[in-house]
Enzyme design. Structure first.
Site, PDB file in Angstrom:
ATOM      1  N   THR A  12      -3.714 -37.537  -0.202  1.00 22.42           N
ATOM      2  CA  THR A  12      -3.748 -36.265   0.536  1.00 22.42           C
ATOM      3  C   THR A  12      -3.471 -36.451   2.012  1.00 22.42           C
ATOM      4  O   THR A  12      -2.838 -35.612   2.653  1.00 22.42           O
ATOM      5  CB  THR A  12      -5.143 -35.609   0.361  1.00 22.42           C
ATOM      6  OG1 THR A  12      -5.309 -35.314  -1.013  1.00 22.42           O
ATOM      7  CG2 THR A  12      -5.270 -34.320   1.142  1.00 22.42           C
ATOM      8  N   ASP A  56       0.541 -40.103  -5.303  1.00 20.07           N
ATOM      9  CA  ASP A  56      -0.772 -39.512  -5.524  1.00 20.07           C
ATOM     10  C   ASP A  56      -1.549 -40.616  -6.260  1.00 20.07           C
ATOM     11  O   ASP A  56      -1.017 -41.245  -7.182  1.00 20.07           O
ATOM     12  CB  ASP A  56      -0.642 -38.270  -6.408  1.00 20.07           C
ATOM     13  CG  ASP A  56      -1.960 -37.544  -6.580  1.00 20.07           C
ATOM     14  OD1 ASP A  56      -2.043 -36.379  -6.186  1.00 20.07           O
ATOM     15  OD2 ASP A  56      -2.917 -38.141  -7.125  1.00 20.07           O
TER      16      ASP A  56
HETATM   17  N1  ASP Z   1      -4.917 -36.328  -5.347  1.00 15.59           N
HETATM   18  C1  ASP Z   1      -5.140 -37.038  -4.114  1.00 15.59           C
HETATM   19  C2  ASP Z   1      -4.964 -38.529  -4.387  1.00 15.59           C
HETATM   20  O1  ASP Z   1      -5.864 -39.177  -4.841  1.00 15.59           O
HETATM   21  C3  ASP Z   1      -6.497 -36.739  -3.574  1.00 15.59           C
HETATM   22  C4  ASP Z   1      -6.823 -37.384  -2.237  1.00 15.59           C
HETATM   23  O2  ASP Z   1      -6.077 -38.117  -1.643  1.00 15.59           O
HETATM   24  O3  ASP Z   1      -7.907 -37.089  -1.748  1.00 15.59           O
HETATM   25  O4  ASP Z   1      -3.898 -39.053  -4.169  1.00 15.59           O
END
Ligand code: ASP
Length: 338
Positions: A12, A56
């Site tokens: 994220t 991700d």
């Molecule tokens: N979906 C994201 C990931 O794990 C969530 C995050 O970075 O907080 O890549």
């Protein structure tokens, strides 16, 4: 000047909204730099290694863990430490895996990320990134203050193989239910030295072979023989049994018989609790006495993340089953208390 390598894997922290779908997708490191002009004010030499493609973290796997460990191995002597920018979803798995892969680590490897992208006004990304860099740069008598794999998130530093992502919404996304935090960031950085690894005596070594052929069996009242035997009769080499309380299971004869069959086929079975705090204590109750007698391995107070990565790691090192069973019950990198 302190030299730090930032390894950008994705998550994220660097995401933007896809103009077509509206969903968050990983984006390149350039916009992280643009959004954190403070990076140029830090008195460190920073280099960046960006993954291609950036991910991700739900797409992480043992091959990518090995790639990460390889980058650290190749550049180990050039840098004072490493900050890994990583999605929070599987950060605790990567941190656990790295803790096992990086033997005799004498430099900090700090994973961080954020709950809101770095471009958002209320983002937690800036603080997480800047403080992670400061932690890596902190020395004690000329040596790294925290020579271990850790997670820094929301003002707290956790041992990587003790951390779990427990909340998908709060900035405080991580906890370490069975181990004291390593440091806290307030006005000052306060390190809890008694809980931090000592500097290793041996030479740094990277071992990145994994055998991911494991199965997970999470118990619940009412579980059927079909559900249990789908795992116990499968072709996995080891089973992580997620049990109740201090390691207890149903004593139904069909259940015990299914576990025995799996053991007879040379599958390893390791018992960890569904409770996040506390430890497995085989034999404490009637409902775990039999498991102990059968030779089921105790995971003590390991997290699920540490258990699966440790198992994959040990099974990848060509130990015998007897050796793996013994090592699973010992602390290799501070991942369990026994
Ligand atoms: N979906 C994201 C990931 O794990 C969530 C995050 O970075 O907080 O890549």
């Amino acid at each position: 000047m302190t030299k730090i390598l930032i390894i950008y894997t994705g998550g994220t922290i660097g995401m933007v909204n896809d103009p077509l779908t509206g969903a968050l997708i990983p984006f390149d490191f350039k916009q992280i730099r643009q959004n954190v002009p403070e990076l140029t004010r830090l008195n460190y030499h920073l280099d960046v290694h960006s993954f291609d493609p950036i991910l991700d973290s739900s797409n992480m796997n043992p091959i990518i863990w090995a790639e990460l460990a390889g980058i650290i191995e190749r550049t180990y002597h050039e840098y004072d430490g490493f900050v890994i920018l990583h999605g929070s979803d599987t950060m605790a798995y990567t941190a656990s895996a790295l803790s096992f892969m990086l033997k005799n680590l004498a430099k900090p490897v700090v994973l961080t990320g954020s709950q809101l992208p770095i471009g958002e006004i209320r983002t937690d990304a800036k603080e997480n990134l800047i403080t992670a860099l400061e932690i890596v740069a902190t020395k004690n008598n000329g040596l790294a203050m925290v020579p271990e794999v850790c997670i820094y998130f929301d003002y707290q530093l956790f041992r990587g193989n003790r951390a779990i992502k427990y909340n998908s919404e709060k900035f405080e996304a991580f906890q370490s239910p069975n181990y004291h935090i390593l440091a806290e960031a307030g006005v000052n950085l306060s390190f809890y030295g008694n809980y931090i690894h000592h500097h290793p005596k041996g030479a740094f070594q990277v071992q990145s072979d994994f055998n991911p052929n494991i199965g997970v069996l999470k118990l619940y009242p009412g579980i059927t023989p079909q559900a249990v035997q789908a795992i116990t009769r499968s072709s996995v080499d080891a089973i992580v049994l997620e049990t109740f309380g201090s390691g207890n299971t149903t004593t139904a004869p069909w259940f015990i018989q299914s576990l025995q069959e799996a053991l007879d086929q040379q599958k390893l079975i390791i018992d960890i609790s569904q409770c996040q705090g506390g430890s497995v204590e085989l034999g404490k109750y009637e409902t775990s006495k039999k498991l102990q007698q059968m030779g089921i391995i105790s995971g003590f107070d390991m997290t699920f993340e540490a258990t699966v990565t440790k198992l994959m790691y040990l099974m990848g090192q060509r130990y015998s089953n007897v050796e793996i069973a013994a090592l699973m019950e010992q602390s290799l990198r501070g991942e369990l208390t026994h």
